[in-house]
Design an enzyme around this catalytic site. Structure first.
Site, PDB file in Angstrom:
ATOM      1  N   ASN A  92       4.267 -27.068 -21.671  1.00 43.02           N
ATOM      2  CA  ASN A  92       4.463 -27.478 -23.071  1.00 43.02           C
ATOM      3  C   ASN A  92       5.511 -28.579 -23.199  1.00 43.02           C
ATOM      4  O   ASN A  92       5.363 -29.490 -24.007  1.00 43.02           O
ATOM      5  CB  ASN A  92       4.888 -26.284 -23.932  1.00 43.02           C
ATOM      6  CG  ASN A  92       3.737 -25.330 -24.176  1.00 43.02           C
ATOM      7  OD1 ASN A  92       2.595 -25.646 -23.852  1.00 43.02           O
ATOM      8  ND2 ASN A  92       4.029 -24.177 -24.729  1.00 43.02           N
ATOM      9  N   TYR A 141      13.794 -24.104 -19.288  1.00 44.44           N
ATOM     10  CA  TYR A 141      13.789 -24.809 -20.572  1.00 44.44           C
ATOM     11  C   TYR A 141      14.597 -26.108 -20.440  1.00 44.44           C
ATOM     12  O   TYR A 141      14.102 -27.201 -20.732  1.00 44.44           O
ATOM     13  CB  TYR A 141      14.376 -23.905 -21.663  1.00 44.44           C
ATOM     14  CG  TYR A 141      14.658 -24.601 -22.960  1.00 44.44           C
ATOM     15  CD1 TYR A 141      13.637 -25.194 -23.678  1.00 44.44           C
ATOM     16  CD2 TYR A 141      15.956 -24.670 -23.464  1.00 44.44           C
ATOM     17  CE1 TYR A 141      13.902 -25.851 -24.871  1.00 44.44           C
ATOM     18  CE2 TYR A 141      16.222 -25.315 -24.654  1.00 44.44           C
ATOM     19  CZ  TYR A 141      15.196 -25.907 -25.354  1.00 44.44           C
ATOM     20  OH  TYR A 141      15.461 -26.566 -26.528  1.00 44.44           O
ATOM     21  N   LYS A 145      13.184 -30.212 -20.140  1.00 41.32           N
ATOM     22  CA  LYS A 145      13.676 -31.231 -21.088  1.00 41.32           C
ATOM     23  C   LYS A 145      14.353 -32.378 -20.329  1.00 41.32           C
ATOM     24  O   LYS A 145      14.191 -33.543 -20.667  1.00 41.32           O
ATOM     25  CB  LYS A 145      14.649 -30.604 -22.082  1.00 41.32           C
ATOM     26  CG  LYS A 145      13.996 -29.647 -23.069  1.00 41.32           C
ATOM     27  CD  LYS A 145      13.400 -30.367 -24.254  1.00 41.32           C
ATOM     28  CE  LYS A 145      12.850 -29.405 -25.286  1.00 41.32           C
ATOM     29  NZ  LYS A 145      12.248 -30.074 -26.439  1.00 41.32           N
ATOM     30  N   ASN A 170      23.326 -25.783 -31.105  1.00 38.33           N
ATOM     31  CA  ASN A 170      22.536 -24.681 -31.687  1.00 38.33           C
ATOM     32  C   ASN A 170      22.152 -24.953 -33.135  1.00 38.33           C
ATOM     33  O   ASN A 170      22.995 -24.833 -34.029  1.00 38.33           O
ATOM     34  CB  ASN A 170      23.316 -23.374 -31.554  1.00 38.33           C
ATOM     35  CG  ASN A 170      23.292 -22.866 -30.128  1.00 38.33           C
ATOM     36  OD1 ASN A 170      23.745 -23.563 -29.221  1.00 38.33           O
ATOM     37  ND2 ASN A 170      22.746 -21.688 -29.925  1.00 38.33           N
TER      38      ASN A 170
HETATM   39  N1  UDP Z   1      22.478 -13.721 -28.639  1.00 39.68           N
HETATM   40  C1  UDP Z   1      22.836 -12.393 -28.783  1.00 39.68           C
HETATM   41  N2  UDP Z   1      22.005 -11.574 -29.496  1.00 39.68           N
HETATM   42  C2  UDP Z   1      20.839 -12.002 -30.063  1.00 39.68           C
HETATM   43  C3  UDP Z   1      20.488 -13.362 -29.904  1.00 39.68           C
HETATM   44  C4  UDP Z   1      21.333 -14.176 -29.183  1.00 39.68           C
HETATM   45  O1  UDP Z   1      23.883 -11.963 -28.308  1.00 39.68           O
HETATM   46  O2  UDP Z   1      20.112 -11.214 -30.681  1.00 39.68           O
HETATM   47  C5  UDP Z   1      23.390 -14.631 -27.932  1.00 39.68           C
HETATM   48  C6  UDP Z   1      22.752 -15.367 -26.760  1.00 39.68           C
HETATM   49  O3  UDP Z   1      22.824 -14.601 -25.587  1.00 39.68           O
HETATM   50  C7  UDP Z   1      23.585 -16.643 -26.717  1.00 39.68           C
HETATM   51  C8  UDP Z   1      23.962 -16.887 -28.185  1.00 39.68           C
HETATM   52  O4  UDP Z   1      23.786 -15.632 -28.842  1.00 39.68           O
HETATM   53  O5  UDP Z   1      24.773 -16.425 -26.001  1.00 39.68           O
HETATM   54  C9  UDP Z   1      23.078 -17.918 -28.855  1.00 39.68           C
HETATM   55  O6  UDP Z   1      21.732 -17.582 -28.560  1.00 39.68           O
HETATM   56  P1  UDP Z   1      20.513 -18.258 -29.275  1.00 39.68           P
HETATM   57  O7  UDP Z   1      19.282 -17.588 -28.731  1.00 39.68           O
HETATM   58  O8  UDP Z   1      20.690 -18.219 -30.754  1.00 39.68           O
HETATM   59  O9  UDP Z   1      20.571 -19.776 -28.858  1.00 39.68           O
HETATM   60  P2  UDP Z   1      20.645 -20.478 -27.399  1.00 39.68           P
HETATM   61  O10 UDP Z   1      22.102 -20.772 -27.178  1.00 39.68           O
HETATM   62  O11 UDP Z   1      20.068 -19.554 -26.392  1.00 39.68           O
HETATM   63  O12 UDP Z   1      19.840 -21.713 -27.575  1.00 39.68           O
END
Ligand code: UDP
Length: 323
Positions: A92, A141, A145, A170
């Site tokens: 993708n 991922y 990219k 983020n």
């Molecule tokens: N995270 C968490 N619980 C959740 C979702 C995410 O503790 O239900 C943590 C995740 O491990 C990361 C941070 O929150 O350290 C941000 O995660 P997210 O998936 O929002 O964005 P990413 O940084 O992976 O793009």
């Protein structure tokens, strides 16, 4: 300008489409609706339902749109999933992006605006992170990219397809109309807000033994409308290259949960879980390059405002989009 937006039915693409239209651009949205939602497409945009694998349809749609620029949002974007299904990510996010770039070259598109990610860096040597840091992704991922970033460099050099690539930190928050609705939600802020809405009993915290002050991962949250503004600025002639988009402020998972409690006025129970594979401990942007070279200035830099706009959208759409 006529802008061809892939993934314009998705979270960031829908808000960017809205902002492009508000700024007077014409938009064609191209989306296969596997992740996106038909009702997230701004009604002022033209919509083509299709898959990037279908190069004939992509080329026809680019020509019909008389596209001067492509904004490529359509992608799979879950770090955790990429660790268990790398095939999906390389197909993708690399193969389909390559097909789109080929179509753009063939159809005479002048500019390719690419949604890249801070996941291309991997765990950084230092924070805040500037664009010149070495890139050593630790998940498929980020790797896919990064591979496509390299494609863009060569396509600019040889085919003269100009590009601008934004390394998002983020993305969070919402516009008044469009917000974050993934069919399977893994992102932190929406998951915390689901608890406040009563859709989930508790939030899970992935990892409490990271080398950070409270043991949880630190991220730099950036408002989706501010991302959209950067994309619009990126259409200016002569703007090219790689740009970090973040606020330069890091918040831990626990701090985000506390902020959501403050904004929603609800108690949000959290349970501690093991680390999620592929997560770097701390990612915080230095976005000075976007400030100085693009004239970008985030309008919603505070985490309070980011969470408040997300909460407003989720309260209005407690089950997300209807489709
Ligand atoms: N995270 C968490 N619980 C959740 C979702 C995410 O503790 O239900 C943590 C995740 O491990 C990361 C941070 O929150 O350290 C941000 O995660 P997210 O998936 O929002 O964005 P990413 O940084 O992976 O793009």
């Amino acid at each position: 300008m006529n802008v061809f937006v892939t993934g314009g039915a998705g979270y960031i693409g829908s808000v960017c489409t809205e902002e492009l239209l508000n700024a007077g651009h014409q938009v064609t949205v191209f989306d296969n609706l596997t992740e996106g939602h038909r009702s997230a497409v701004d009604p002022r945009a033209k919509f083509v339902e299709g898959c990037l694998r279908d190069s004939a349809l992509v080329k026809q749609s680019l020509r019909d749109a008389r596209a001067g620029a492509v904004m490529h949002f359509a992608a799979s974007a879950l770090v955790g999933e990429s660790m268990t299904d790398p095939q999906k990510y390389f197909h993708n996010n690399l193969v389909n992006a390559l097909k789109l770039a080929d179509a753009a070259v063939e159809c005479g598109v002048k500019k390719f605006v690419f949604s890249s990610t801070c996941a291309t860096y991997g765990p950084p040597d230092r924070v805040p992170m500037t664009e010149d840091l070495p890139q050593h992704p630790i998940n498929p991922y980020g790797e896919a990219k990064l591979m496509f970033e390299k494609v863009l460099i060569w396509y600019r050099e040889i085919y003269k397809l100009d590009f601008i690539a934004f390394r998002y930190f983020n993305a969070a928050g919402a516009s008044e109309k469009f917000g974050e609705h993934h069919r399977i939600e893994t992102h932190l802020i929406p998951n915390v807000l689901f608890v406040a809405l009563g859709r989930k009993p508790h939030v899970e915290i992935y990892g409490t033994d990271y080398p950070t002050p409270d043991g949880t991962c630190i991220r730099d949250y950036i408002h989706v409308k501010d991302l959209a503004q950067a994309h619009i600025l990126g259409l200016q002639p002569g703007k090219s290259g790689f740009f970090n988009l973040g606020n330069g402020d890091g918040y831990s998972v626990r701090e985000v949960v506390s902020m959501c409690e403050k904004i929603t006025g609800k108690k949000i129970p959290a349970i501690e879980k093991p680390r999620r594979a592929g997560d770097p401990p701390k990612l915080v942007a230095a976005a000075n390059k976007a400030f100085t070279e693009l004239g970008w200035k985030p309008l919603y830099p505070k985490i309070e405002d980011i969470v408040a706009t997300a909460w407003a959208w989720h309260k209005q759409h407690p089950a997300g989009y209807p489709d």
